[in-house]
Design an enzyme around this catalytic site. Sequence first.
Site, PDB file in Angstrom:
ATOM      1  N   ALA A  99      -0.412   4.424  -1.710  1.00 45.51           N
ATOM      2  CA  ALA A  99      -1.193   5.434  -2.432  1.00 45.51           C
ATOM      3  C   ALA A  99      -1.498   6.665  -1.594  1.00 45.51           C
ATOM      4  CB  ALA A  99      -2.497   4.817  -2.937  1.00 45.51           C
ATOM      5  N   ARG A 114       0.658  13.665   7.714  1.00 41.28           N
ATOM      6  CA  ARG A 114       1.455  14.042   8.885  1.00 41.28           C
ATOM      7  C   ARG A 114       2.919  14.361   8.552  1.00 41.28           C
ATOM      8  NH1 ARG A 114      -0.884   8.820  11.977  1.00 41.28           N
ATOM      9  NH2 ARG A 114      -1.216   8.256   9.797  1.00 41.28           N
ATOM     10  N   ARG A 159      30.464  11.551  -1.726  1.00 38.06           N
ATOM     11  CA  ARG A 159      29.137  11.530  -2.363  1.00 38.06           C
ATOM     12  C   ARG A 159      29.045  10.547  -3.515  1.00 38.06           C
ATOM     13  NH1 ARG A 159      28.622  17.380  -4.077  1.00 38.06           N
ATOM     14  NH2 ARG A 159      26.742  16.584  -5.063  1.00 38.06           N
ATOM     15  N   ASN A 203      49.317  13.014  -5.400  1.00 39.06           N
ATOM     16  CA  ASN A 203      49.120  13.732  -4.146  1.00 39.06           C
ATOM     17  C   ASN A 203      48.330  15.001  -4.438  1.00 39.06           C
ATOM     18  OD1 ASN A 203      49.876  13.881  -1.186  1.00 39.06           O
ATOM     19  ND2 ASN A 203      50.339  15.921  -1.960  1.00 39.06           N
ATOM     20  N   GLU A 229      -8.564   1.618  15.733  1.00 35.29           N
ATOM     21  CA  GLU A 229      -7.633   2.676  15.354  1.00 35.29           C
ATOM     22  C   GLU A 229      -7.494   3.695  16.480  1.00 35.29           C
ATOM     23  OE1 GLU A 229      -5.655   2.733  12.559  1.00 35.29           O
ATOM     24  OE2 GLU A 229      -6.502   0.723  12.564  1.00 35.29           O
ATOM     25  N   ASN A 243      34.091  22.172 -11.328  1.00 41.73           N
ATOM     26  CA  ASN A 243      33.481  21.329 -12.373  1.00 41.73           C
ATOM     27  C   ASN A 243      32.275  21.961 -13.037  1.00 41.73           C
ATOM     28  OD1 ASN A 243      32.128  21.124  -9.907  1.00 41.73           O
ATOM     29  ND2 ASN A 243      31.282  19.124 -10.394  1.00 41.73           N
ATOM     30  N   SER A 302      49.272  22.972  -3.082  1.00 44.98           N
ATOM     31  CA  SER A 302      48.182  23.460  -2.234  1.00 44.98           C
ATOM     32  C   SER A 302      47.412  24.573  -2.923  1.00 44.98           C
ATOM     33  CB  SER A 302      48.741  24.010  -0.919  1.00 44.98           C
ATOM     34  OG  SER A 302      49.322  22.961  -0.199  1.00 44.98           O
ATOM     35  N   LEU A 359       0.840  -1.201   0.000  1.00 44.73           N
ATOM     36  CA  LEU A 359       0.000   0.000   0.000  1.00 44.73           C
ATOM     37  C   LEU A 359       0.874   1.249   0.000  1.00 44.73           C
ATOM     38  CD1 LEU A 359      -2.712  -1.148   2.572  1.00 44.73           C
ATOM     39  CD2 LEU A 359      -2.502  -1.634   0.107  1.00 44.73           C
TER      40      LEU A 359
HETATM   41  C1  UD1 Z   1      -2.341   1.683   9.663  1.00 47.00           C
HETATM   42  C2  UD1 Z   1      -3.379   0.743  10.305  1.00 47.00           C
HETATM   43  C3  UD1 Z   1      -3.074   0.643  11.789  1.00 47.00           C
HETATM   44  C4  UD1 Z   1      -1.640   0.138  11.991  1.00 47.00           C
HETATM   45  C5  UD1 Z   1      -0.637   1.010  11.241  1.00 47.00           C
HETATM   46  C6  UD1 Z   1       0.724   0.330  11.265  1.00 47.00           C
HETATM   47  C7  UD1 Z   1      -5.445   1.023   9.047  1.00 47.00           C
HETATM   48  C8  UD1 Z   1      -6.794   1.633   9.035  1.00 47.00           C
HETATM   49  N1  UD1 Z   1      -4.688   1.296  10.114  1.00 47.00           N
HETATM   50  O1  UD1 Z   1      -2.542   2.957  10.237  1.00 47.00           O
HETATM   51  O2  UD1 Z   1      -3.983  -0.258  12.406  1.00 47.00           O
HETATM   52  O3  UD1 Z   1      -1.327   0.125  13.370  1.00 47.00           O
HETATM   53  O4  UD1 Z   1      -1.029   1.181   9.860  1.00 47.00           O
HETATM   54  O5  UD1 Z   1       1.723   1.126  10.723  1.00 47.00           O
HETATM   55  O6  UD1 Z   1      -5.088   0.294   8.151  1.00 47.00           O
HETATM   56  N2  UD1 Z   1      -2.719   3.975   2.009  1.00 47.00           N
HETATM   57  C9  UD1 Z   1      -3.197   3.826   0.731  1.00 47.00           C
HETATM   58  N3  UD1 Z   1      -4.442   4.301   0.427  1.00 47.00           N
HETATM   59  C10 UD1 Z   1      -5.233   4.867   1.345  1.00 47.00           C
HETATM   60  C11 UD1 Z   1      -4.757   5.011   2.667  1.00 47.00           C
HETATM   61  C12 UD1 Z   1      -3.483   4.549   2.973  1.00 47.00           C
HETATM   62  O7  UD1 Z   1      -2.510   3.292  -0.140  1.00 47.00           O
HETATM   63  O8  UD1 Z   1      -6.370   5.240   1.002  1.00 47.00           O
HETATM   64  C13 UD1 Z   1      -1.349   3.488   2.330  1.00 47.00           C
HETATM   65  C14 UD1 Z   1      -0.422   4.580   2.797  1.00 47.00           C
HETATM   66  O9  UD1 Z   1       0.270   5.165   1.709  1.00 47.00           O
HETATM   67  C15 UD1 Z   1       0.509   3.835   3.754  1.00 47.00           C
HETATM   68  C16 UD1 Z   1      -0.324   2.665   4.261  1.00 47.00           C
HETATM   69  O10 UD1 Z   1      -1.423   2.561   3.390  1.00 47.00           O
HETATM   70  O11 UD1 Z   1       1.655   3.343   3.084  1.00 47.00           O
HETATM   71  C17 UD1 Z   1      -0.827   2.876   5.689  1.00 47.00           C
HETATM   72  O12 UD1 Z   1      -1.596   4.061   5.744  1.00 47.00           O
HETATM   73  P1  UD1 Z   1      -1.495   5.076   6.954  1.00 47.00           P
HETATM   74  O13 UD1 Z   1      -2.428   6.187   6.682  1.00 47.00           O
HETATM   75  O14 UD1 Z   1      -0.098   5.378   7.269  1.00 47.00           O
HETATM   76  O15 UD1 Z   1      -2.134   4.170   8.125  1.00 47.00           O
HETATM   77  P2  UD1 Z   1      -1.888   4.317   9.688  1.00 47.00           P
HETATM   78  O16 UD1 Z   1      -2.709   5.427  10.207  1.00 47.00           O
HETATM   79  O17 UD1 Z   1      -0.466   4.330  10.002  1.00 47.00           O
HETATM   80 CA    CA Z   2       1.355   4.449   8.778  1.00 47.60          CA
END
Ligand code: UD1
Ligand code: CA
Length: 442
Positions: A11, A16, A300, A344, A155, A353, A372, A9
């Site tokens: 998307a 935050r 780098r 050296n 949640e 560059n 130097s 997941l």
């Molecule tokens: C989620 C879980 C929570 C768990 C936590 C662990 C749910 C409702 N909650 O909360 O129980 O403790 O992860 O880290 O699942 N994403 C999508 N599409 C959406 C929403 C989210 O692809 O519509 C993806 C986000 O990009 C992310 C992941 O899902 O990578 C988790 O979403 P996030 O909003 O971070 O969930 P949490 O509030 O952390």
């Molecule tokens: Ca999360």
Amino acid sequence: MADWRAIILAAGKGVRMKSDLPKVVHSVCGRPMVRYVINVSLAAGAKPTIVIGYGREHVEKVIKDCDADIAIQEEQLGTGHAVMAARGALESYEGNVIVLSGDVPLMQPDSLEFIMKAHEEKSPAATIVTCQIGNPDGYGRIVRDGEGAVQKVVEHADASELEKRINEINTGIYAFRADAMWAALEKIKPENEQQEYYLPDVIPVLLEAGEHVEAVKMANAMEFLGVNDRIQLAEATNIRRKAILARHMAAGVTIVDPATTYIEEEVEIGTDSVIYPFTVISGSVRIGRHCKVGPFSHVRTGTEMRERSELGNFCESKKTVIGEGTKAKHLSYLGDGIIGKKANIGAGTIFANYDGKNKYQTTVKDGAHVGSGTVFVAPCSMGENAVTGAGAIITKNTEIPPGATYFGMPAVPMRQFVEQRKMLKEMEKEKKRKASSKGGKK
Ligand code: UD1
Ligand code: CA
């Protein structure tokens, strides 16, 4: 082993993070978070489908060379909704599915394999992965019944004061039997504080349908850190940073002070090399055996340090080959360079560059002795065993022949430099002579 596929997941926006970029492209030790998750699923033998949506062009850019399928979640209506978006990509697939979050980057392949095995052993409809942590703020809490069986996930936003005290959390990782997962997803509703389709809501749905749900509690909570904000991003980076340093030390590299050393994921370092404090090695860098780096240096991406070479105090290098036994011990910037063996590079040497538009190369051949404060205005080159005097400015397109010595600003061959100096002195004398003869006429 049974048949496995993964859904990742990725998307969500990541509100935050307060960022213009989608959360999962933010890097931990030089690697976008989502790539860690892709790597771990591939290592465990589960080909991933990555669900993207918010800022998808940015995510596509960082995953384009991965062995993965892509599914689009047009509107971000929650984690359950995101999994549903992958349904088309997994059409007619009937094996097991592991669901992973693109923002939980630190899980190790052996942990994922352990979870998959645990699921295979009991073959329930779902296995939810949990762990116990000190501060469960922000995570979904695991609610168990009197017998200890998992009932549901609450949640943080929906939790009562009592539920908030539960410190067993949902890691966001689940294993499913595909058919049971799709069926349960059809029944979840966005009836909660965030009005989203929550993926963990499939647990009570499955239980109600008489399906079997398992939970595995993992011991190493650090691996399951979810990155929702910049503070957690820094925490994840610090955990990874220490692991990377430990890997190098185990392989025979001396890290004098791990607390002040930052080395990114793609860096290779040979045995018996020493990395001194306050050093940053970032991007794709290869350091050979018996090299020395730092203190206070930044190596780098694209730097290749060959065996027994040194980049000492306050040096920066980028896209530069530093030949075997070559030393740049103080205050240098070496960008887009090719430096041969046993050269050296004097204190304060600069490879200039960049002319404001393009980048150019500086070549310094074997055995060269750079004085130097030399500035190479690229493109330019210095032949084998050639020498530059302190403060020499090597202007654009200059090719210092092998063995030659160049001085001055702009730098010229030594004989010319000496003649110029002689001429200047003659002119000075002439001026004085004229001045005094004028005075004599008075
Ligand atoms: C989620 C879980 C929570 C768990 C936590 C662990 C749910 C409702 N909650 O909360 O129980 O403790 O992860 O880290 O699942 N994403 C999508 N599409 C959406 C929403 C989210 O692809 O519509 C993806 C986000 O990009 C992310 C992941 O899902 O990578 C988790 O979403 P996030 O909003 O971070 O969930 P949490 O509030 O952390
Ligand atoms: Ca999360």
